[in-house]
Write a protein that holds these residues in place. Structure first.
Motif, mmCIF file in Angstrom:
data_model
loop_
_atom_site.group_PDB
_atom_site.id
_atom_site.type_symbol
_atom_site.label_atom_id
_atom_site.label_comp_id
_atom_site.label_asym_id
_atom_site.label_seq_id
_atom_site.Cartn_x
_atom_site.Cartn_y
_atom_site.Cartn_z
ATOM 1 N N ASN A 117 -2.425 -5.099 -10.385
ATOM 2 C CA ASN A 117 -3.840 -5.337 -10.670
ATOM 3 C C ASN A 117 -4.381 -6.464 -9.793
ATOM 4 O O ASN A 117 -5.495 -6.402 -9.281
ATOM 5 C CB ASN A 117 -4.031 -5.700 -12.147
ATOM 6 N N TRP A 118 -3.562 -7.488 -9.650
ATOM 7 C CA TRP A 118 -3.944 -8.628 -8.811
ATOM 8 C C TRP A 118 -4.061 -8.191 -7.353
ATOM 9 O O TRP A 118 -4.975 -8.630 -6.643
ATOM 10 C CB TRP A 118 -2.919 -9.732 -8.954
ATOM 11 N N ASP A 149 -5.206 -0.271 -2.984
ATOM 12 C CA ASP A 149 -6.363 0.531 -3.367
ATOM 13 C C ASP A 149 -6.362 0.882 -4.851
ATOM 14 O O ASP A 149 -7.401 1.177 -5.433
ATOM 15 C CB ASP A 149 -6.408 1.815 -2.538
ATOM 16 N N ARG A 150 -5.197 0.868 -5.465
ATOM 17 C CA ARG A 150 -5.082 1.247 -6.875
ATOM 18 C C ARG A 150 -3.847 0.584 -7.460
ATOM 19 O O ARG A 150 -3.020 0.032 -6.741
ATOM 20 C CB ARG A 150 -4.946 2.767 -6.995
ATOM 21 N N ASN A 151 -3.731 0.657 -8.766
ATOM 22 C CA ASN A 151 -2.581 0.103 -9.476
ATOM 23 C C ASN A 151 -1.641 1.239 -9.861
ATOM 24 O O ASN A 151 -1.908 1.974 -10.815
ATOM 25 C CB ASN A 151 -3.036 -0.656 -10.720
ATOM 26 N N ARG A 173 0.811 -1.214 0.000
ATOM 27 C CA ARG A 173 0.000 0.000 0.000
ATOM 28 C C ARG A 173 0.849 1.270 0.000
ATOM 29 O O ARG A 173 0.329 2.369 -0.208
ATOM 30 C CB ARG A 173 -0.952 0.005 1.200
ATOM 31 N N VAL A 181 -4.939 -5.268 -6.297
ATOM 32 C CA VAL A 181 -6.202 -4.536 -6.162
ATOM 33 C C VAL A 181 -7.372 -5.508 -6.099
ATOM 34 O O VAL A 181 -8.280 -5.369 -5.275
ATOM 35 C CB VAL A 181 -6.379 -3.549 -7.341
ATOM 36 N N LYS A 182 -7.341 -6.518 -6.968
ATOM 37 C CA LYS A 182 -8.420 -7.503 -7.001
ATOM 38 C C LYS A 182 -8.540 -8.249 -5.679
ATOM 39 O O LYS A 182 -9.637 -8.551 -5.212
ATOM 40 C CB LYS A 182 -8.171 -8.501 -8.135
ATOM 41 N N GLU A 183 -7.382 -8.520 -5.060
ATOM 42 C CA GLU A 183 -7.368 -9.231 -3.785
ATOM 43 C C GLU A 183 -7.530 -8.296 -2.584
ATOM 44 O O GLU A 183 -7.374 -8.717 -1.440
ATOM 45 C CB GLU A 183 -6.042 -10.012 -3.643
ATOM 46 N N GLU A 184 -7.796 -7.025 -2.871
ATOM 47 C CA GLU A 184 -8.003 -6.001 -1.840
ATOM 48 C C GLU A 184 -6.767 -5.812 -0.954
ATOM 49 O O GLU A 184 -6.861 -5.519 0.230
ATOM 50 C CB GLU A 184 -9.230 -6.344 -0.975
ATOM 51 N N LEU A 185 -5.610 -5.942 -1.591
ATOM 52 C CA LEU A 185 -4.341 -5.711 -0.906
ATOM 53 C C LEU A 185 -3.787 -4.331 -1.229
ATOM 54 O O LEU A 185 -2.826 -3.880 -0.609
ATOM 55 C CB LEU A 185 -3.322 -6.784 -1.319
#
Length: 226
Positions: free
Chosen positions: A145-146, A154-156, A83, A148-152
């Motif tokens: 991107n991954w 907030d953005r790429n 993050r 963000v998808k895994e909610e690790l």
């Protein structure tokens, strides 16, 4: 409440005597309101990403991540929190990739990527192509991107960092508005004795398939005006 007042008085007295050690008041309130720390590190993210059971990756694919992951670790540090990664961090990775020689691990075994880049400049070694660099930048973007998808994350921060590729740009079709000027060249006027050349040019200019290019040729070269 009485205990809190007593602890506060004790804390003030200790601070007055230049004693800034941990006391009951700090433990009771300070730790509870302390901004939470922790999170996934970059190294953990990369390991988890490659171990994702929903994706099958072959040996060559795994190797394709090696360079960019090494660059990320060298420039950002393996323990940096996901993050905390920003756009500038990812741009620095791109800048490093632009200076790395082809087959860096073979040419300079045991060297860091930054050392390999410095040595390549001194030795005049050829650098990686734009296409190769872009493939690594896509891998970097896929990683975040991954996340963000895994909610690790907030953005790429690595999105859309690819370089302009002059090789691909050469294959772009000529704008249709420029075709009249192109076909007024002496070589193609009337299509006399140069049917094949006209067809090749029409395919290149329009980006058309062979069948469409031949149709374009017939329309241009067999009409009464030609």
């Amino acid at each position: 409440m009485r205990d809190t007042i007593s602890d506060a008085a004790t804390t003030l007295l200790r601070r007055a005597n230049n004693d800034y050690g941990t006391d009951d008041l700090v433990q009771r309130f300070g730790e509870a309101h302390k901004k939470p720390t922790g999170g996934l590190s970059l190294r953990q993210l990369m390991d988890d990403y490659l171990a994702d059971p929903s994706v099958t990756r072959g040996e060559k694919t795994l190797l394709s991540y090696r360079i960019v992951f090494d660059a990320i670790e060298e420039l950002m540090g393996p323990d940096k929190l996901v993050r905390d990664v920003n756009r500038a961090d990812c741009t620095r990775v791109r800048a490093l990739l632009q200076t790395i020689p082809k087959n860096a691990r073979k040419v300079y075994p045991g060297k860091s990527l930054q050392d390999a880049a410095r040595l390549a400049k001194i030795d005049g070694k050829p650098l990686m192509s734009v296409g190769t660099i872009n493939s690594y930048l896509i891998n970097q973007s896929s990683l975040f991107n991954w996340a963000v998808k895994e909610e690790l994350a907030d953005r790429n921060p690595a999105a859309d960092l690819q370089l302009a590729d002059p090789v691909k740009d050469k294959n772009k079709p000529v704008p249709l508005g420029d075709l009249p000027k192109l076909f007024q060249m002496p070589l193609y006027t009337g299509c006399v004795d140069d049917e094949n050349g006209y067809r090749r040019l029409s395919r290149l200019a329009t980006g058309a398939s062979t069948r469409n290019a031949d149709r374009y040729f017939e329309e241009r070269c067999t009409s009464p005006s030609h």
